[in-house]
Scaffold this motif. Sequence first.
Motif, PDB file in Angstrom:
ATOM      1  N   CYS A  17      45.984  34.165 106.244  1.00  0.00           N
ATOM      2  CA  CYS A  17      46.253  35.734 106.465  1.00  0.00           C
ATOM      3  C   CYS A  17      46.123  36.236 108.102  1.00  0.00           C
ATOM      4  O   CYS A  17      45.559  35.327 108.855  1.00  0.00           O
ATOM      5  CB  CYS A  17      45.273  36.686 105.550  1.00  0.00           C
ATOM      6  SG  CYS A  17      43.427  36.311 106.081  1.00  0.00           S
ATOM      7  N   VAL A  19      45.383  38.216 111.360  1.00  0.00           N
ATOM      8  CA  VAL A  19      44.264  38.928 111.863  1.00  0.00           C
ATOM      9  C   VAL A  19      44.433  39.583 113.390  1.00  0.00           C
ATOM     10  O   VAL A  19      45.359  38.925 113.967  1.00  0.00           O
ATOM     11  CB  VAL A  19      42.966  38.099 111.881  1.00  0.00           C
ATOM     12  CG1 VAL A  19      42.362  37.608 110.659  1.00  0.00           C
ATOM     13  CG2 VAL A  19      43.297  36.859 112.668  1.00  0.00           C
ATOM     14  N   CYS A  84      42.270  34.051 100.934  1.00  0.00           N
ATOM     15  CA  CYS A  84      42.043  34.957 102.122  1.00  0.00           C
ATOM     16  C   CYS A  84      43.017  36.159 102.015  1.00  0.00           C
ATOM     17  O   CYS A  84      44.228  35.790 102.010  1.00  0.00           O
ATOM     18  CB  CYS A  84      41.769  34.205 103.227  1.00  0.00           C
ATOM     19  SG  CYS A  84      43.123  33.359 103.852  1.00  0.00           S
ATOM     20  N   SER A  86      43.593  39.975 104.515  1.00  0.00           N
ATOM     21  CA  SER A  86      42.979  41.095 105.468  1.00  0.00           C
ATOM     22  C   SER A  86      43.615  42.417 105.079  1.00  0.00           C
ATOM     23  O   SER A  86      44.530  42.761 104.702  1.00  0.00           O
ATOM     24  CB  SER A  86      43.521  40.596 106.830  1.00  0.00           C
ATOM     25  OG  SER A  86      44.839  40.610 106.931  1.00  0.00           O
ATOM     26  N   TYR A  90      39.072  43.972 107.923  1.00  0.00           N
ATOM     27  CA  TYR A  90      38.088  42.751 107.275  1.00  0.00           C
ATOM     28  C   TYR A  90      38.989  41.784 106.676  1.00  0.00           C
ATOM     29  O   TYR A  90      40.164  42.094 106.584  1.00  0.00           O
ATOM     30  CB  TYR A  90      37.423  43.466 106.071  1.00  0.00           C
ATOM     31  CG  TYR A  90      36.003  44.170 106.348  1.00  0.00           C
ATOM     32  CD1 TYR A  90      34.811  43.615 106.476  1.00  0.00           C
ATOM     33  CD2 TYR A  90      36.088  45.653 106.600  1.00  0.00           C
ATOM     34  CE1 TYR A  90      33.714  44.540 106.687  1.00  0.00           C
ATOM     35  CE2 TYR A  90      34.920  46.411 106.926  1.00  0.00           C
ATOM     36  CZ  TYR A  90      33.842  45.817 107.075  1.00  0.00           C
ATOM     37  OH  TYR A  90      32.541  46.352 107.517  1.00  0.00           O
ATOM     38  N   VAL A  91      38.328  40.516 106.736  1.00  0.00           N
ATOM     39  CA  VAL A  91      39.076  39.188 106.273  1.00  0.00           C
ATOM     40  C   VAL A  91      38.191  39.093 104.844  1.00  0.00           C
ATOM     41  O   VAL A  91      36.872  38.969 104.875  1.00  0.00           O
ATOM     42  CB  VAL A  91      38.998  38.176 106.892  1.00  0.00           C
ATOM     43  CG1 VAL A  91      39.512  37.013 106.024  1.00  0.00           C
ATOM     44  CG2 VAL A  91      39.982  38.576 108.119  1.00  0.00           C
ATOM     45  N   ARG A 114      33.316  38.847 102.543  1.00  0.00           N
ATOM     46  CA  ARG A 114      34.060  39.594 103.625  1.00  0.00           C
ATOM     47  C   ARG A 114      33.402  39.449 104.831  1.00  0.00           C
ATOM     48  O   ARG A 114      32.239  39.489 104.839  1.00  0.00           O
ATOM     49  CB  ARG A 114      34.406  40.997 103.284  1.00  0.00           C
ATOM     50  CG  ARG A 114      33.354  41.961 103.249  1.00  0.00           C
ATOM     51  CD  ARG A 114      33.613  43.460 102.951  1.00  0.00           C
ATOM     52  NE  ARG A 114      32.548  44.224 102.969  1.00  0.00           N
ATOM     53  CZ  ARG A 114      32.602  45.615 102.620  1.00  0.00           C
ATOM     54  NH1 ARG A 114      33.808  46.237 102.331  1.00  0.00           N
ATOM     55  NH2 ARG A 114      31.729  46.542 102.898  1.00  0.00           N
ATOM     56  N   GLU A 117      36.976  41.758 111.278  1.00  0.00           N
ATOM     57  CA  GLU A 117      37.358  41.149 112.404  1.00  0.00           C
ATOM     58  C   GLU A 117      36.886  41.301 113.857  1.00  0.00           C
ATOM     59  O   GLU A 117      36.933  40.557 114.440  1.00  0.00           O
ATOM     60  CB  GLU A 117      38.912  41.700 112.588  1.00  0.00           C
ATOM     61  CG  GLU A 117      39.819  41.429 111.356  1.00  0.00           C
ATOM     62  CD  GLU A 117      41.533  41.918 111.794  1.00  0.00           C
ATOM     63  OE1 GLU A 117      41.461  42.288 112.823  1.00  0.00           O
ATOM     64  OE2 GLU A 117      42.252  41.859 110.881  1.00  0.00           O
TER      65      GLU A 117
END
Length: 352
Positions: A17, A19, A84, A86, A90-91, A114, A117
Amino acid sequence: MHETDLHLDPNEASDLCRVFGPDELARRGWERAFVTVLDEATAENSIALLAHAAGAPLDEGWTAVRIPADAGIHNGKTEDAEACASHDGYVYLVGSQFGKKRGPLNAKRSWIARVSEAEIARALDDGTPAELEVVRMRFGLHRAINDALAGLDLIPLGPLGQAAYVDATIAAGELKGKRWHGTLHATDHPVNIEAAEFTADGRLLLGLRYPVTADGHPILVELENVDELFADPDAVPRCGHAWVIPDAGSPEAPVGFRALDTRDGREYDAIVGDLDAIGKNATVLADHPEGAVAESEHIRFTLDEDGPANTKVVHRFGDIRRVEGVAVDHAGHAHYVIDEEGHVALRTLVFE
């Protein structure tokens, strides 16, 4: 395609994902960054960051680094990160909800976590663990997904899967007096989550590798209240729509989800492929040998209130079977994380 060896340990990476926004990327001299999860570790040990230096060729300039994290009282109590996504700074990490190849299902794999970032960035700067929030659901998500699947015609659960995954888990819960005893039903399907992504309005789409429909099509299930699970320790997972991708898979070569990505909450990129790994004595394949036939594909489809549509194949991987993640960057290039013998590779498909 360009390929880069990521030199990650353990060598079992899943999903990708995106970021960081433009400012944070520029501060670090990067032009793209992704999170992947390492699925042979606990949640707090599963996070890795992949970053690409600004201006470098796509087959050079990559950095892969583990992100230390602290799950507090949940340290050591989770297993098998598989997906995963984002969203809103948040991830989110998702456990498989599944079990080992020969069962039973494992409550340690029933969780969502979670990390912000901002915490990932701080951990990169000072090396101290990022704060990881963990919700352990003890098969609560398994229950919600099975309830959401009730109206679908699913691939039959074979006798080995029934005994190894469902019956054995129910028996263990009763024998050991587990708090989750009664959450699983004898008519349930075991659930294996390997993909996750958010809709534009904040629902979490969960891509199932297993089960699939009786016609071999992959299934997405919407988790409606993911943020509520973190806000309220007594919250119960609530699933809404179960969407079928009718143009992927067949009864002779069924496919499940391996990865999922979106840039706008309407058009989605996905990896679909076989139902379990070949050559590992998987119970799913013992019941359904046809589940080993399908090759991995990158597909693209739209999703709105009427369901999936406009499915097309973007790329076929041929002999490359273990394609575990996909993310499309700002330039439209597709990046894939692939488990290969002895290492994890990142491959980039450049669309000219």
